[in-house]
Every structure is written in C-alpha cells, then in structure tokens.
Design a protein around this motif. Structure first.
Motif, PDB file in Angstrom:
ATOM      1  N   THR A   4     -19.052  12.354  69.367  1.00 12.72           N
ATOM      2  CA  THR A   4     -18.547  12.280  67.983  1.00 12.72           C
ATOM      3  C   THR A   4     -17.391  13.255  67.796  1.00 12.72           C
ATOM      4  OG1 THR A   4     -20.227  13.838  67.245  1.00 12.72           O
ATOM      5  CG2 THR A   4     -20.712  11.513  66.939  1.00 12.72           C
ATOM      6  N   VAL A 212     -13.055  20.177  53.290  1.00 11.67           N
ATOM      7  CA  VAL A 212     -14.309  19.478  53.596  1.00 11.67           C
ATOM      8  C   VAL A 212     -15.112  20.163  54.714  1.00 11.67           C
ATOM      9  CG1 VAL A 212     -13.398  17.273  52.805  1.00 11.67           C
ATOM     10  CG2 VAL A 212     -13.258  17.848  55.236  1.00 11.67           C
ATOM     11  N   GLY A 213     -14.670  21.367  55.096  1.00 12.55           N
ATOM     12  CA  GLY A 213     -15.477  22.148  56.026  1.00 12.55           C
ATOM     13  C   GLY A 213     -15.124  22.012  57.494  1.00 12.55           C
ATOM     14  N   GLN A 218     -11.366  22.653  64.825  1.00 13.28           N
ATOM     15  CA  GLN A 218     -11.318  21.204  64.581  1.00 13.28           C
ATOM     16  C   GLN A 218      -9.958  20.788  64.005  1.00 13.28           C
ATOM     17  OE1 GLN A 218     -14.912  20.900  62.138  1.00 13.28           O
ATOM     18  NE2 GLN A 218     -15.651  19.318  63.528  1.00 13.28           N
TER      19      GLN A 218
ATOM     20  N   PRO B  74     -16.571  27.407  57.044  1.00 12.72           N
ATOM     21  CA  PRO B  74     -16.605  25.934  57.064  1.00 12.72           C
ATOM     22  C   PRO B  74     -18.017  25.386  56.848  1.00 12.72           C
ATOM     23  CG  PRO B  74     -15.254  26.748  58.857  1.00 12.72           C
ATOM     24  CD  PRO B  74     -15.936  27.937  58.255  1.00 12.72           C
ATOM     25  N   LYS B  75     -19.039  26.082  57.367  1.00 12.49           N
ATOM     26  CA  LYS B  75     -20.425  25.614  57.188  1.00 12.49           C
ATOM     27  C   LYS B  75     -20.810  25.664  55.719  1.00 12.49           C
ATOM     28  CE  LYS B  75     -21.921  26.772  61.790  1.00 12.49           C
ATOM     29  NZ  LYS B  75     -22.377  27.868  62.621  1.00 12.49           N
ATOM     30  N   ARG B  77     -18.792  25.323  53.234  1.00 11.43           N
ATOM     31  CA  ARG B  77     -18.069  24.264  52.523  1.00 11.43           C
ATOM     32  C   ARG B  77     -18.692  22.890  52.731  1.00 11.43           C
ATOM     33  NH1 ARG B  77     -12.051  26.598  53.770  1.00 11.43           N
ATOM     34  NH2 ARG B  77     -12.157  28.258  52.226  1.00 11.43           N
ATOM     35  N   ARG B  78     -19.479  22.755  53.780  1.00 13.51           N
ATOM     36  CA  ARG B  78     -20.165  21.477  53.994  1.00 13.51           C
ATOM     37  C   ARG B  78     -21.353  21.331  53.041  1.00 13.51           C
ATOM     38  NH1 ARG B  78     -19.890  21.463  60.634  1.00 13.51           N
ATOM     39  NH2 ARG B  78     -17.639  21.769  60.691  1.00 13.51           N
ATOM     40  N   PHE B  82     -16.213  20.031  46.351  1.00 12.14           N
ATOM     41  CA  PHE B  82     -15.167  20.546  45.464  1.00 12.14           C
ATOM     42  C   PHE B  82     -14.284  19.367  45.029  1.00 12.14           C
ATOM     43  CE2 PHE B  82     -13.212  24.916  44.659  1.00 12.14           C
ATOM     44  CZ  PHE B  82     -12.536  24.485  43.533  1.00 12.14           C
ATOM     45  N   GLU B  97     -12.124   6.134  54.810  1.00 13.82           N
ATOM     46  CA  GLU B  97     -11.817   7.265  55.686  1.00 13.82           C
ATOM     47  C   GLU B  97     -11.733   8.575  54.913  1.00 13.82           C
ATOM     48  OE1 GLU B  97     -12.003   7.762  58.774  1.00 13.82           O
ATOM     49  OE2 GLU B  97     -12.465   5.675  59.192  1.00 13.82           O
ATOM     50  N   LEU B 101     -14.539  11.594  55.778  1.00 16.96           N
ATOM     51  CA  LEU B 101     -14.011  12.767  56.490  1.00 16.96           C
ATOM     52  C   LEU B 101     -15.001  13.940  56.612  1.00 16.96           C
ATOM     53  CD1 LEU B 101     -11.442  13.522  57.987  1.00 16.96           C
ATOM     54  CD2 LEU B 101     -10.566  14.520  55.867  1.00 16.96           C
ATOM     55  N   PRO B 102     -15.682  14.335  55.521  1.00 16.47           N
ATOM     56  CA  PRO B 102     -16.629  15.463  55.674  1.00 16.47           C
ATOM     57  C   PRO B 102     -17.729  15.171  56.694  1.00 16.47           C
ATOM     58  CG  PRO B 102     -16.220  14.995  53.358  1.00 16.47           C
ATOM     59  CD  PRO B 102     -15.600  13.873  54.132  1.00 16.47           C
ATOM     60  N   ARG B 104     -17.430  13.107  59.333  1.00 15.22           N
ATOM     61  CA  ARG B 104     -16.820  13.128  60.675  1.00 15.22           C
ATOM     62  C   ARG B 104     -16.674  14.575  61.149  1.00 15.22           C
ATOM     63  NH1 ARG B 104     -15.990   8.105  61.808  1.00 15.22           N
ATOM     64  NH2 ARG B 104     -14.915   6.640  60.450  1.00 15.22           N
ATOM     65  N   VAL B 105     -16.226  15.415  60.212  1.00 16.74           N
ATOM     66  CA  VAL B 105     -16.061  16.835  60.539  1.00 16.74           C
ATOM     67  C   VAL B 105     -17.402  17.458  60.929  1.00 16.74           C
ATOM     68  CG1 VAL B 105     -15.679  19.054  59.385  1.00 16.74           C
ATOM     69  CG2 VAL B 105     -13.934  17.261  59.239  1.00 16.74           C
ATOM     70  N   ALA B 106     -18.467  17.006  60.250  1.00 15.91           N
ATOM     71  CA  ALA B 106     -19.799  17.557  60.530  1.00 15.91           C
ATOM     72  C   ALA B 106     -20.428  16.938  61.782  1.00 15.91           C
ATOM     73  CB  ALA B 106     -20.698  17.332  59.317  1.00 15.91           C
ATOM     74  N   GLY B 107     -19.750  15.943  62.361  1.00 18.67           N
ATOM     75  CA  GLY B 107     -20.228  15.350  63.615  1.00 18.67           C
ATOM     76  C   GLY B 107     -21.299  14.295  63.419  1.00 18.67           C
ATOM     77  N   ALA B 108     -21.329  13.657  62.241  1.00 19.50           N
ATOM     78  CA  ALA B 108     -22.344  12.614  61.984  1.00 19.50           C
ATOM     79  C   ALA B 108     -22.034  11.363  62.808  1.00 19.50           C
ATOM     80  CB  ALA B 108     -22.352  12.274  60.498  1.00 19.50           C
ATOM     81  N   PRO B 109     -23.085  10.637  63.236  1.00 22.87           N
ATOM     82  CA  PRO B 109     -22.851   9.401  63.992  1.00 22.87           C
ATOM     83  C   PRO B 109     -22.293   8.299  63.086  1.00 22.87           C
ATOM     84  CG  PRO B 109     -25.203   9.779  63.694  1.00 22.87           C
ATOM     85  CD  PRO B 109     -24.511  10.968  63.142  1.00 22.87           C
ATOM     86  N   ARG B 149     -16.228  11.881  48.005  1.00 20.79           N
ATOM     87  CA  ARG B 149     -16.013  12.722  49.192  1.00 20.79           C
ATOM     88  C   ARG B 149     -16.774  14.042  49.060  1.00 20.79           C
ATOM     89  NH1 ARG B 149     -10.053  14.608  49.940  1.00 20.79           N
ATOM     90  NH2 ARG B 149     -10.713  15.973  48.267  1.00 20.79           N
TER      91      ARG B 149
END
Lengths: 292, 228
Positions: A4, A212-213, A218, B74-75, B77-78, B82, B97, B101-102, B104-109, B149
């Motif tokens: 991912t 968005v963190g 990244q 960053p953690k 902010r997840r 905001f 998209e 984005l949040p 994808r950034v967090a690595g979700a499948p 978002r």
C-alpha cells in the motif's frame, strides 16, 4: 503494508507527472542546458588530460657516452638502467645509428654532411622514463646520478621543455579545478531553483498532504523520485547534445575523446541525483513546523 | 479529550493567543466565536499542531505538546479532522481521490478505502459524485467534500475554521446540518466562526475569544443571548 505504501508513492508520482507534464518541460530543458555546459567541461578536462599525457610521453633522457667508453662501460650502464627505479626502457644508439638517424632528420639537406669526415657523433642511450618520473625534480635527481657514472660524457633531457610542460600542467589543473567548482555550484543552483519553481507549483498538494497526516517522508519520496526522473531526463538530453557536439568537434579534430560507458552511466546518475537533491532542498521550506 | 492549559502564542511582539484554558469533552459540539484577528484560527492551529504554543500545554487525546515528538504530529492529524474556509481540496483530483487521501496516507487497503469513502460521501450528501473533479464542484459541494475528507479516518475531533465563510446562507445552513449529523455520530466538533448568529442559533456551547483572550463562558452565553 509495504504494497500500500508503494502504491501510494506510485499514485502520487503519477498525479505529479499528470498534473505538471507541460510545466516539467522548462525545468528539464534548463537542467539539460546546465548539465550540457558541465558535460562540455568534463569533456574538455578529459581531452586536456590526454594532451598532457601525450606531451609527457615525449619527455625522454639521452645519455651520451665518452668517446673512450668501451663495451664494458656500455654493459655496466645497461645493467644500471635496468636497476634504476625510474627507467622504463633503455635503447643503445651506436655512433653509426646516430649518424643514420641524423641523416634521416636532415632529409633533403643531407648534402650538409658531405664535407664532414668520419663520424663525429657519440654513442648514446635513449632512456624512456615511467610517467611519474617525468617531473623536473625527479629527472634532475636521475641526471645527477647518471652524470657521476664513469663513461658518461653528458646527459640531455630538454630541461626547458620539461619545466614549461610542468608549469602548463599546474596551470591547466588549477584552472580546471576552479572551473569545475564554479560550474558544479552553478549547475546545483540552476537545478535547485528550477525544482523550487516546480515544487512551488504544487504547494497546495503538499499542504493538503500535511493536513491529512502524511509524514514528511511520505511527502518527500514521490517528489524525490519525480526530481530524480526529471534530472535523469535532463542528463539524457544533455548527453545527446554532448554527443552531437563531440561528433562536430571530432570531424575537425580527429582523436577527440568522448565519455566512456562508465562515464556516461555516472553522468546520468549525477543528473538523477542532482534532480533529487534540488527537490529535497526546495521541499524543506514547505515541511517545516512553525516553532513557538 | 481536548484540553488547553494557560496557552499563549506570540509571533515576535504580536500576541495572538493569551493565557487560554478550556476543555472539550468527547462527543461535545462547541463554537469558538470572535471578531477577525481574535485568535480563533491560531487556536485551532494549536489544537491541530500546525503551530506549537509559546507557553502552556495543549492536550489532544493522548498527545501533549510538551511531550510530543515531531514524528508523532502526522499521527495526531490522522485522529483530528480539519475543515477550512477555503476547502483546501486538490483541484485536479476526483472527489473520490480527495476523500480517499487520508486513508491512502494511513496505508489502508483499497477495498476498505472504497467502502469508507462511499460511507462518508453518503453522510455528507455527495454519494454518486465520486468521479467528478473537485474543481467542477460548487462551493457548498467542495465544503462537503472537505468535511468528508476530514471524517474519513473516523476522527474523534473535527475542527472547522469558518466552514461557511465562503458560502451563501442556504448552503451554509446545509453545512451546519452536516456538522450536526457528524456530531450525532459521536465526533466532537469545534467550529470557529465570526458568525455569532449561527453559533447562537445552534444551541451549542459557545467560547468567546476577544483579542487573544477567552472571555468567561458566562460572557459567551451572554453574547449568545444578545447576539451581534
């Protein structure tokens, strides 16, 4: 998780290129010009080194023997040359061979020898030295050692020529080094400023990613890859221009050298690294946290 | 859940926030009101850790500014959504998209991304607009996408800075209804606005900021009753 992450990087990279495909043209051309100028300098340096090497190959030492020197002296000196560290090879030139060579040198003016009775030329040894022995100091040391040998009349090595050659080499190396530093810094600045513009064009995306963190890593990685690809493209373009310039120069000056395959690889690598470094420097301003 | 203790923030000689203390409990809905330049945006920025306080401590969930390492921001902010007045969407990407984005950034499948994006778009009333480009939406729709978002990671707190500042009254009312629904779902909401009327009408708690200082909450309620 790894897949991912890779997918995220590939996706961001794709968006980056899709969004800025047209605006990437200017950075690539600018970087290519900067790299082309630097490449010209590299080619200049490479060819200069070749010229210096050719000039150094002409440095030789001639040991003239006394008229009364016999075969014993000749053998002893031959043995000495093979033991001396700086002598790569020694060729004995008999008086007859010397006269013959002189006659060949005179060419059409050979008639000048008609009035000369007998052979006034002495026997000699032509010594070829190792490259690292072709410096004025080392040659002088060798000559003083040889002049002390019995059977030796004189030792000639073109003191004036060797001295001048050394001065020119020092001069060219200094100028080359200076130019290299100036051009290297200029290329870095051009790349950094070019990438700064490219990154500024996408500061809204960077801002959203932070919001968005996304971690700084990244955010950086897709941009770094993008910068590296742009740098690579610029280096490739610069190489094409260099190839054309080399063909043009070689048609007028045969023997002009181009980069070897490994040099080409390093040039492309440097282009990619410069693009990535320029992006990294430009990105940092957008990734700083506001301090209290 | 959110606790500010004697928080001050200065930029050189300019004091933006001075000695502010308050708490927001889990699932609470509060308004932060005050005129332009009162320090509302700075205060939200401090909670979101866009900025660090000059003094005092900001505690958001398990994160405390005085113990926080930068890598943890960053953690944080997840877990905190905001929403800005100017939406801050990526204009050339689709609604899907932008909202995804949040995650994808967090690595979700991918599968869970699609499911969750559809859920939040349904929640904000934009289901079926997945493929539209963000730049093709109206202001109200953009703000809904921004809210989606902010919610997609299921944050415990949603911060909104003048979320209706660029919208007409009818669209603004729609956005407030969306925020109400978000709050009913269990997410704490803190809305900064200079619109005292909207804050008063909401019936929620009101924090009143003046020149960087928080007025006693009784004054805030008074402001709610007197209006502006």
């Amino acid at each position: 998780m790894v897949s991912t992450r890779m997918e995220y990087i590939a996706r961001e990279l794709g968006y980056g290129f899709r969004r800025s495909l047209r605006s990437h043209l200017a950075p690539v051309v600018l970087m290519a010009v900067a790299l082309f100028v630097f490449g010209l300098f590299l080619l200049g340096t490479k060819n200069l080194q070749k010229v210096i090497q050719l000039a150094q190959e002409k440095v030789s030492v001639t040991v003239y023997l006394r008229d009364d020197a016999g075969g014993e002296d000749r053998d002893r000196l031959s043995d000495l040359f093979s033991r001396l560290g700086g002598v790569r090879s020694a060729r004995y030139v008999s008086p007859d061979e010397a006269l013959e060579e002189f006659r060949r040198t005179l060419g059409p003016r050979e008639y000048l020898l008609e009035g000369v009775e007998g052979n006034p030329l002495p026997a000699s040894f032509d010594l070829e030295l190792y490259d690292d022995w072709k410096t004025l100091d080392r040659i002088r040391m060798l000559v003083s050692e040889l002049e002390a040998e019995s059977g030796v009349e004189s030792v000639v090595y073109g003191e004036n020529w060797v001295g001048k050659l050394e001065t020119w080499i020092y001069f060219f190396v200094a100028v080359d080094l200076f130019l290299g530093i100036v051009l290297g810094v200029a290329t870095l600045l051009v790349v950094e400023n070019t990438m700064k513009l490219a990154v500024a064009d996408r500061r809204d995306t960077i801002e959203v990613l932070r919001l968005v963190g996304a971690t700084p890593m990244q955010i950086r990685v897709p941009y770094l890859l993008e910068g590296a690809i742009l740098g690579l493209a610029a280096a490739f373009l610069a190489l094409l221009l260099l190839r054309e310039s080399h063909s043009f120069a070689a048609s007028r000056l045969p023997g002009v050298l181009f980069l070897e395959p490994f040099g080409v690889f390093l040039f492309l690598l440097a282009g990619g690294a410069l693009g990535a470094a320029g992006t990294l420097l430009s990105l940092n301003r957008y990734l700083r946290y506001k301090k209290s | 859940m959110v606790s500010l203790t004697n928080v001050s923030k200065s930029y050189g000689d300019l004091v933006a926030v001075q000695d502010v203390s308050f708490k927001i409990e889990r699932g609470e809905y509060a308004f932060l009101i005050g005129p332009s330049g009162a320090g509302k945006t700075t205060l939200l920025g401090l909670i979101h850790h866009d900025e660090l306080p000059s003094s005092g401590a900001v505690e958001v969930g398990a994160f405390r500014t005085d113990r926080l390492r930068r890598a943890q921001i960053p953690k944080l902010r997840r877990h905190v959504g905001f929403v800005y007045q100017d939406f801050r969407l990526i204009a050339d990407r689709s609604v899907f998209e932008n909202v995804a984005l949040p995650l994808r950034v967090a690595g979700a499948p991918n599968r869970s991304i699609a499911r969750r994006v559809n859920e939040v778009l349904l929640q904000v009333g934009l289901f079926g607009r997945l493929r539209d480009r963000a730049s093709d939406l109206s202001g109200g729709e953009m703000q809904r996408v921004a809210i989606a978002r902010a919610l997609v990671n299921q944050p415990f707190l949603l911060l909104a800075d003048e979320p209706t500042g660029n919208l007409d009254p009818e669209t603004a009312a729609g956005i407030y209804r969306v925020l109400d629904r978000v709050n009913v779902g269990g997410t704490a909401v803190l809305v900064a606005t200079h619109d005292r009327g909207a804050a008063r009408a909401s019936g929620h708690r009101v924090l009143h900021l003046e020149r960087g200082r928080l007025l006693p909450e009784a004054d805030g309620r008074e402001a709610r009753s007197t209006g502006s």
